[in-house]
Design a protein around this motif. Sequence first.
Motif, PDB file in Angstrom:
ATOM      1  N   TRP A  98      -1.849   8.773  52.279  1.00  0.00           N
ATOM      2  CA  TRP A  98      -3.153   9.432  52.113  1.00  0.00           C
ATOM      3  C   TRP A  98      -3.083  10.939  51.870  1.00  0.00           C
ATOM      4  N   LEU A  99      -1.883  11.534  51.900  1.00  0.00           N
ATOM      5  CA  LEU A  99      -1.786  12.989  51.800  1.00  0.00           C
ATOM      6  C   LEU A  99      -0.731  13.409  50.788  1.00  0.00           C
ATOM      7  N   SER A 100      -1.090  14.386  49.928  1.00  0.00           N
ATOM      8  CA  SER A 100      -0.146  14.927  48.960  1.00  0.00           C
ATOM      9  C   SER A 100      -0.319  16.438  48.871  1.00  0.00           C
ATOM     10  N   VAL A 101       0.714  17.125  48.357  1.00  0.00           N
ATOM     11  CA  VAL A 101       0.694  18.584  48.233  1.00  0.00           C
ATOM     12  C   VAL A 101       1.245  18.985  46.878  1.00  0.00           C
ATOM     13  N   PHE A 102       1.007  20.253  46.529  1.00  0.00           N
ATOM     14  CA  PHE A 102       1.467  20.782  45.236  1.00  0.00           C
ATOM     15  C   PHE A 102       1.883  22.234  45.411  1.00  0.00           C
ATOM     16  N   LEU A 155      -8.831   9.219  51.342  1.00  0.00           N
ATOM     17  CA  LEU A 155      -9.277   8.524  52.552  1.00  0.00           C
ATOM     18  C   LEU A 155     -10.297   7.461  52.176  1.00  0.00           C
ATOM     19  N   GLY A 156      -9.801   6.254  51.907  1.00  0.00           N
ATOM     20  CA  GLY A 156     -10.695   5.178  51.512  1.00  0.00           C
ATOM     21  C   GLY A 156     -11.413   5.493  50.219  1.00  0.00           C
ATOM     22  N   ALA A 205     -14.816  17.308  46.709  1.00  0.00           N
ATOM     23  CA  ALA A 205     -14.879  15.985  47.338  1.00  0.00           C
ATOM     24  C   ALA A 205     -15.389  14.982  46.322  1.00  0.00           C
ATOM     25  N   GLY A 206     -14.659  13.880  46.178  1.00  0.00           N
ATOM     26  CA  GLY A 206     -15.086  12.804  45.308  1.00  0.00           C
ATOM     27  C   GLY A 206     -15.334  11.539  46.115  1.00  0.00           C
ATOM     28  N   TYR A 207     -16.331  10.733  45.686  1.00  0.00           N
ATOM     29  CA  TYR A 207     -16.680   9.524  46.424  1.00  0.00           C
ATOM     30  C   TYR A 207     -16.915   8.385  45.442  1.00  0.00           C
ATOM     31  N   GLU A 208     -16.329   7.233  45.765  1.00  0.00           N
ATOM     32  CA  GLU A 208     -16.498   6.030  44.941  1.00  0.00           C
ATOM     33  C   GLU A 208     -17.690   5.245  45.471  1.00  0.00           C
TER      34      GLU A 208
END
Length: 443
Positions: free
Chosen positions: A190-194, A247-248, A303-306
Amino acid sequence: MSTKKFLLIGAATLIVSNPTFAGDYLTNTNQNAAFLRMVARGASIDVDGVYSNPAGLAFLPKDGFHLSLTGQSAYQTREIHASTPLWTQDGNITEKYYKGTASAPLIPSFHGAYKRDNWVISAGFAITGGGGKASFDNGLPMFDAMAAGLIAQQSQGLVTPSMYDINTAMDGKQYIYGVQLGLSYKINDWLSVFAGGRMNYVKSGYEGYLIAKMKESYGGKTLADLQLKCDQSGWGLTPIIGIDAKLGRWNLAAKYEFKTNLNIENKTDKLLVPDGVPESVLKPYADGEQTPSDIPAYLSVAAGYEILPNLRASVEYHFFDDKRAGMLNDRQKTLTHGTHEYLAGIEWDIVKMLTVSGGFQKTSYGLSDDFQTDTSFYCSSYSLGFGARARLSEAWSIDIAYFWTNYEDYEKSSDNYNGTGMPGTDVYSRTNKVFGLSLNYQF
């Protein structure tokens, strides 16, 4: 300050830093047609995330190459309504209208990423600031006003505007080319970095003239002659970091671009000004001189939401720390605050092969009268974008979009209009529209 000094400073600040796109004074945030069609792309998990959400690239569903080639066309007008008794010097207030056009028929950009397991290496090229040429074919009110003031001063009021003609034109251009390289890593499910950076190269220039001459019936004598031709260049590095949490149905993302320390150097081919201008005024615009033009630090939070499997929405916030970014003559200190942007977007997969989308952006600058000039003025605005993605196959897709901006007029009044000792008011306004097309390929 004398009229002569104002005349020179006005000419030498003809640097078109106004972005032709969305974003801040020296930052273009639209790097892909996906932005134009949806606007809020800060939580995107797609190839355009190379710019908008680089940490999110680690959640791309397929390993391999993801490529996108974009072309944009931008068209803008800049208008000034200038009202002052200076134009006729007969006690009446009259208005002159000035219009400048800025166009960029083709602005290319490229974004590419290669994903393997938890790692993604990405690269991009774009015009990250500026991106066009502005032309005021009938000059600018600041130059006409200062020439009229200079002539009135030198003739002790015996020569009036009805006795002479002013021939003037001003052009300015600016391009900031950016090459970006970075690495994304998925820490867990659930977590990524750049982490990465962008090399910026600035190429700008301005050219103009003003010649005031007595009418032939009054002898045709030249009263004022100003000519300027100057190119500028410089470079700077922008460190970039990012984070993404999936997250989901939610995807939360943030990106921070550090301030870019950047100086631009003059290559002046022509600098002709009236006699008597002090050397201290000429020096900043002489050949070889350097001036600060920092690209401000930039924070994006999204923030994006499906909502449904085929319906997605995003909201986003941008902050540009303009007051800490160096400008010529510390111009940034006259701002009331940094730039705030608020974005929202939605996209809907009508069928498997077609997605439609739309978005909104509100841009609020911290403007002040001391910051605004005829050669470089800004207006807070709102923008609307819409478009579609067509999937031609499993590997190929096309984004096509239109982006339109509505600007608020900015009114600037002064009892000492352009240093002439007379009152005057400028009303600044702008228009802007951008078309974009992106060709995407993955393998």
